[in-house]
Write a protein that holds these residues in place. Structure first.
Motif, PDB file in Angstrom:
ATOM      1  N   GLU A 161       7.965  67.218  -8.279  1.00 34.55           N
ATOM      2  CA  GLU A 161       9.414  67.033  -8.219  1.00 34.55           C
ATOM      3  C   GLU A 161      10.108  67.979  -9.194  1.00 34.55           C
ATOM      4  O   GLU A 161      11.120  68.595  -8.853  1.00 34.55           O
ATOM      5  CB  GLU A 161       9.779  65.586  -8.510  1.00 34.55           C
ATOM      6  CG  GLU A 161       9.398  64.648  -7.387  1.00 34.55           C
ATOM      7  CD  GLU A 161       9.769  63.206  -7.671  1.00 34.55           C
ATOM      8  OE1 GLU A 161      10.666  62.975  -8.513  1.00 34.55           O
ATOM      9  OE2 GLU A 161       9.184  62.330  -7.042  1.00 34.55           O
TER      10      GLU A 161
ATOM     11  N   ARG B 157       8.674  71.693  -1.429  1.00 37.69           N
ATOM     12  CA  ARG B 157       9.198  70.516  -0.715  1.00 37.69           C
ATOM     13  C   ARG B 157       8.158  69.982   0.279  1.00 37.69           C
ATOM     14  O   ARG B 157       8.010  68.772   0.444  1.00 37.69           O
ATOM     15  CB  ARG B 157      10.489  70.849  -0.004  1.00 37.69           C
ATOM     16  CG  ARG B 157      11.618  71.093  -0.956  1.00 37.69           C
ATOM     17  CD  ARG B 157      12.925  70.533  -0.428  1.00 37.69           C
ATOM     18  NE  ARG B 157      13.979  70.757  -1.385  1.00 37.69           N
ATOM     19  CZ  ARG B 157      14.259  69.953  -2.387  1.00 37.69           C
ATOM     20  NH1 ARG B 157      13.562  68.871  -2.567  1.00 37.69           N
ATOM     21  NH2 ARG B 157      15.239  70.215  -3.217  1.00 37.69           N
TER      22      ARG B 157
ATOM     23  N   ASP C 253       3.940  68.246 -12.073  1.00 35.33           N
ATOM     24  CA  ASP C 253       4.946  67.366 -11.490  1.00 35.33           C
ATOM     25  C   ASP C 253       5.657  68.136 -10.388  1.00 35.33           C
ATOM     26  O   ASP C 253       6.448  69.043 -10.644  1.00 35.33           O
ATOM     27  CB  ASP C 253       5.928  66.934 -12.580  1.00 35.33           C
ATOM     28  CG  ASP C 253       6.992  65.984 -12.073  1.00 35.33           C
ATOM     29  OD1 ASP C 253       6.956  65.616 -10.876  1.00 35.33           O
ATOM     30  OD2 ASP C 253       7.872  65.605 -12.871  1.00 35.33           O
TER      31      ASP C 253
ATOM     32  N   GLU D 262      12.584  71.112  -8.229  1.00 34.48           N
ATOM     33  CA  GLU D 262      13.908  71.304  -8.827  1.00 34.48           C
ATOM     34  C   GLU D 262      14.044  72.689  -9.452  1.00 34.48           C
ATOM     35  O   GLU D 262      15.101  73.317  -9.363  1.00 34.48           O
ATOM     36  CB  GLU D 262      14.171  70.226  -9.873  1.00 34.48           C
ATOM     37  CG  GLU D 262      14.407  68.846  -9.301  1.00 34.48           C
ATOM     38  CD  GLU D 262      14.535  67.774 -10.373  1.00 34.48           C
ATOM     39  OE1 GLU D 262      14.718  68.122 -11.558  1.00 34.48           O
ATOM     40  OE2 GLU D 262      14.451  66.595 -10.024  1.00 34.48           O
TER      41      GLU D 262
ATOM     42  N   LEU E 285       5.669  68.049  -1.593  1.00 33.54           N
ATOM     43  CA  LEU E 285       6.213  66.742  -1.959  1.00 33.54           C
ATOM     44  C   LEU E 285       6.109  65.757  -0.809  1.00 33.54           C
ATOM     45  O   LEU E 285       5.866  64.570  -1.019  1.00 33.54           O
ATOM     46  CB  LEU E 285       7.684  66.872  -2.364  1.00 33.54           C
ATOM     47  CG  LEU E 285       7.974  67.181  -3.818  1.00 33.54           C
ATOM     48  CD1 LEU E 285       9.454  67.440  -4.016  1.00 33.54           C
ATOM     49  CD2 LEU E 285       7.507  66.070  -4.723  1.00 33.54           C
TER      50      LEU E 285
END
Length: 157
Positions: free
Chosen positions: A37, A19, A35, A41, A22
């Motif tokens: 994200e 996080r 990726d 997840e 990100l």
């Protein structure tokens, strides 16, 4: 129980780190970073699953996790296996289809006006599309010993 607690802590740490990545500017990311994200997840899901396992072990008083006794986890595992098998079957079918497509040839042919008119007339008399007549013609071509191409007389169908 200690191993599960370590996995919960690791998943929590990885979730937090992902996080933070990100939220950081994109310039800090390398060209080969995945990726973020999707990775975030995945860690959220792993963290939730490890917490579920820890809570289950605590509630049931299990000193050791046993997948056979974990009804919900076992059902999810079977569902994932079924989804994976389906995805692999779809991928294999797609690869077979692609292999067949590699053996096929799609061609765009430019014909003179005179040849084009004759081809259209033949196609209209037989009820075929001009491309279908050409495909049947190409299907019957053979090469003589001297390298000349020849087609025996045939009726397009």
């Amino acid at each position: 129980m200690a191993q599960v607690a370590n996995k919960v802590a690791e998943a929590e740490r990885r979730e937090r780190e992902t996080r933070q990545q990100l939220d950081s500017p994109a310039i800090d990311r390398g060209p080969y970073d995945g990726d973020l994200e999707d990775l975030a997840e995945q860690w959220v899901a792993r963290h939730a699953e490890w917490r579920r396992v820890a809570d289950l072990m605590d509630a049931q008083g299990w000193p050791v996790y046993s997948p056979e006794r974990d009804v919900k986890g076992s059902a999810w595992a079977r569902e994932r296996d079924t989804q994976r098998a389906g995805a692999l079957a779809r991928r294999a079918a797609w690869q077979r289809e692609r292999q067949g497509a590699r053996d096929e040839l799609k061609a765009q042919v430019w014909l003179s006006a005179d040849v084009s008119r004759r081809l259209r007339a033949i196609a209209s008399r037989t009820g075929l599309e001009p491309e279908q007549v050409l495909a049947q013609l190409a299907d019957r071509v053979h090469m003589d010993d001297d390298g000349a191409l020849a087609v025996d007389a045939f009726t397009p169908r």
